[in-house]
Write a protein that holds these residues in place. Structure first.
Motif, mmCIF file in Angstrom:
data_model
loop_
_atom_site.group_PDB
_atom_site.id
_atom_site.type_symbol
_atom_site.label_atom_id
_atom_site.label_comp_id
_atom_site.label_asym_id
_atom_site.label_seq_id
_atom_site.Cartn_x
_atom_site.Cartn_y
_atom_site.Cartn_z
ATOM 1 N N HIS A 32 -12.541 -7.044 1.236
ATOM 2 C CA HIS A 32 -12.150 -7.696 -0.015
ATOM 3 C C HIS A 32 -11.207 -6.858 -0.873
ATOM 4 O O HIS A 32 -10.844 -7.266 -1.976
ATOM 5 C CB HIS A 32 -13.404 -8.042 -0.826
ATOM 6 C CG HIS A 32 -14.336 -8.932 -0.083
ATOM 7 N ND1 HIS A 32 -14.140 -10.286 0.027
ATOM 8 C CD2 HIS A 32 -15.462 -8.644 0.621
ATOM 9 C CE1 HIS A 32 -15.120 -10.807 0.760
ATOM 10 N NE2 HIS A 32 -15.924 -9.837 1.135
ATOM 11 N N ALA A 33 -10.820 -5.692 -0.379
ATOM 12 C CA ALA A 33 -9.988 -4.784 -1.180
ATOM 13 C C ALA A 33 -8.559 -5.297 -1.302
ATOM 14 O O ALA A 33 -8.051 -5.992 -0.420
ATOM 15 C CB ALA A 33 -9.993 -3.392 -0.549
ATOM 16 N N ARG A 34 -7.949 -4.933 -2.411
ATOM 17 C CA ARG A 34 -6.533 -5.246 -2.640
ATOM 18 C C ARG A 34 -5.907 -4.035 -3.333
ATOM 19 O O ARG A 34 -6.599 -3.205 -3.930
ATOM 20 C CB ARG A 34 -6.380 -6.499 -3.484
ATOM 21 C CG ARG A 34 -7.042 -6.400 -4.842
ATOM 22 C CD ARG A 34 -6.819 -7.650 -5.677
ATOM 23 N NE ARG A 34 -7.656 -7.715 -6.831
ATOM 24 C CZ ARG A 34 -7.538 -6.984 -7.941
ATOM 25 N NH1 ARG A 34 -6.593 -6.089 -8.020
ATOM 26 N NH2 ARG A 34 -8.355 -7.134 -8.948
ATOM 27 N N MET A 35 -4.596 -3.940 -3.244
ATOM 28 C CA MET A 35 -3.877 -2.827 -3.853
ATOM 29 C C MET A 35 -4.043 -2.872 -5.373
ATOM 30 O O MET A 35 -3.928 -3.932 -5.984
ATOM 31 C CB MET A 35 -2.393 -2.894 -3.480
ATOM 32 C CG MET A 35 -1.558 -1.776 -4.047
ATOM 33 S SD MET A 35 -2.039 -0.107 -3.527
ATOM 34 C CE MET A 35 -1.549 -0.107 -1.826
ATOM 35 N N LEU A 36 -4.355 -1.731 -5.949
ATOM 36 C CA LEU A 36 -4.435 -1.607 -7.404
ATOM 37 C C LEU A 36 -3.172 -0.923 -7.925
ATOM 38 O O LEU A 36 -2.504 -1.426 -8.805
ATOM 39 C CB LEU A 36 -5.684 -0.816 -7.808
ATOM 40 C CG LEU A 36 -5.854 -0.541 -9.299
ATOM 41 C CD1 LEU A 36 -6.012 -1.839 -10.079
ATOM 42 C CD2 LEU A 36 -7.060 0.372 -9.532
ATOM 43 N N SER A 37 -2.847 0.238 -7.332
ATOM 44 C CA SER A 37 -1.676 0.977 -7.783
ATOM 45 C C SER A 37 -0.968 1.621 -6.596
ATOM 46 O O SER A 37 -1.495 2.577 -6.016
ATOM 47 C CB SER A 37 -2.085 2.072 -8.775
ATOM 48 O OG SER A 37 -1.009 2.943 -9.023
ATOM 49 N N PRO A 38 0.216 1.146 -6.254
ATOM 50 C CA PRO A 38 0.976 1.799 -5.184
ATOM 51 C C PRO A 38 1.323 3.246 -5.544
ATOM 52 O O PRO A 38 1.308 4.120 -4.687
ATOM 53 C CB PRO A 38 2.235 0.948 -5.057
ATOM 54 C CG PRO A 38 1.868 -0.383 -5.649
ATOM 55 C CD PRO A 38 0.863 -0.080 -6.720
ATOM 56 N N LYS A 39 1.606 3.494 -6.816
ATOM 57 C CA LYS A 39 1.950 4.850 -7.259
ATOM 58 C C LYS A 39 0.812 5.837 -6.985
ATOM 59 O O LYS A 39 1.037 6.950 -6.523
ATOM 60 C CB LYS A 39 2.278 4.842 -8.747
ATOM 61 C CG LYS A 39 2.613 6.207 -9.306
ATOM 62 C CD LYS A 39 2.910 6.132 -10.788
ATOM 63 C CE LYS A 39 3.159 7.529 -11.338
ATOM 64 N NZ LYS A 39 3.424 7.492 -12.782
ATOM 65 N N TRP A 40 -0.418 5.440 -7.280
ATOM 66 C CA TRP A 40 -1.580 6.306 -7.096
ATOM 67 C C TRP A 40 -2.269 6.066 -5.748
ATOM 68 O O TRP A 40 -3.261 6.710 -5.448
ATOM 69 C CB TRP A 40 -2.571 6.111 -8.243
ATOM 70 C CG TRP A 40 -1.977 6.507 -9.553
ATOM 71 C CD1 TRP A 40 -1.517 5.676 -10.533
ATOM 72 C CD2 TRP A 40 -1.737 7.831 -10.025
ATOM 73 N NE1 TRP A 40 -1.018 6.391 -11.579
ATOM 74 C CE2 TRP A 40 -1.137 7.733 -11.293
ATOM 75 C CE3 TRP A 40 -1.978 9.100 -9.494
ATOM 76 C CZ2 TRP A 40 -0.770 8.843 -12.044
ATOM 77 C CZ3 TRP A 40 -1.605 10.207 -10.238
ATOM 78 C CH2 TRP A 40 -1.008 10.075 -11.498
ATOM 79 N N ASP A 41 -1.773 5.108 -4.981
ATOM 80 C CA ASP A 41 -2.316 4.768 -3.667
ATOM 81 C C ASP A 41 -3.802 4.406 -3.760
ATOM 82 O O ASP A 41 -4.633 4.896 -2.995
ATOM 83 C CB ASP A 41 -2.083 5.903 -2.667
ATOM 84 C CG ASP A 41 -2.095 5.397 -1.226
ATOM 85 O OD1 ASP A 41 -1.907 4.186 -1.009
ATOM 86 O OD2 ASP A 41 -2.303 6.233 -0.322
#
Length: 187
Positions: free
Chosen positions: A139-148
């Protein structure tokens, strides 16, 4: 007991000791070799039954978090944490399962667990919930590409996360000892 500078991990370890639950604390300063790279160590290895192992990474969060807008059930983690926990689950083999334990430091009137499952530690009050890595990833999704970092939707997380004491199949503490813990935490 490993000396822990992380308040959340230290609280979880003290909670395991209170429950008298067998565990192995790892030395996080050391990273295991993993081919050409290195592998972040899990925080704990728990053994609920013979032949079963829970590989655990503790994530400390405030409950609620945020200064301008209070947010409950923050459950983000890094993709590196996910990758390392996945590899440890594979390395432990059959009978092993990887888990995140979210250690919530309770700062308000709401709680992530039932009152009898709250734990007073160093003048703070904590609630611990666990979620299996496989469920988290589904169920995970990207939160912050900058912080990975990645996260789960709050409603899904609340549905799938399990309070730690019942997850470990430890009986509830006597009412008077739970009351004493809650009272001492507020003092």
């Amino acid at each position: 007991m490993v000396l822990r500078s992380n308040l959340y991990e230290a609280a979880f370890e003290a909670y395991l000791q209170r429950l008298r639950f067998p565990y192995l604390a790892t030395d996080e300063a050391r990273r295991a070799p993993d081919g050409a790279a290195s592998l972040k160590s899990p925080d704990f290895v728990l053994q609920p039954r013979p032949g079963e192992f829970y590989v655990v990474d503790v994530k400390g969060r405030r409950f609620p978090s945020g200064k301008r807008r209070q947010q409950y059930w923050r459950n983000w983690t890094t993709r590196e944490d996910v990758a390392s926990l996945t590899r440890w689950e594979e390395r432990f083999g059959e009978g092993a399962s990887a888990w995140f334990v979210f250690a919530y430091r309770v700062l308000g009137e709401r709680s992530p667990t039932a009152p009898e499952d709250l734990f007073a530690f160093r003048g703070e009050l904590f609630g611990f919930v666990a979620i299996r890595l496989a469920n988290y990833l589904a169920h995970a999704r990207m939160l912050s590409p900058k912080w990975d970092t990645i996260t789960m939707p709050t409603a899904t997380f609340r549905r799938l996360a399990i309070p730690v004491r019942p997850w470990l199949e430890v009986p509830a503490p006597a009412a008077e000892s739970a009351q004493a813990s809650a009272t001492s935490a507020k003092a």
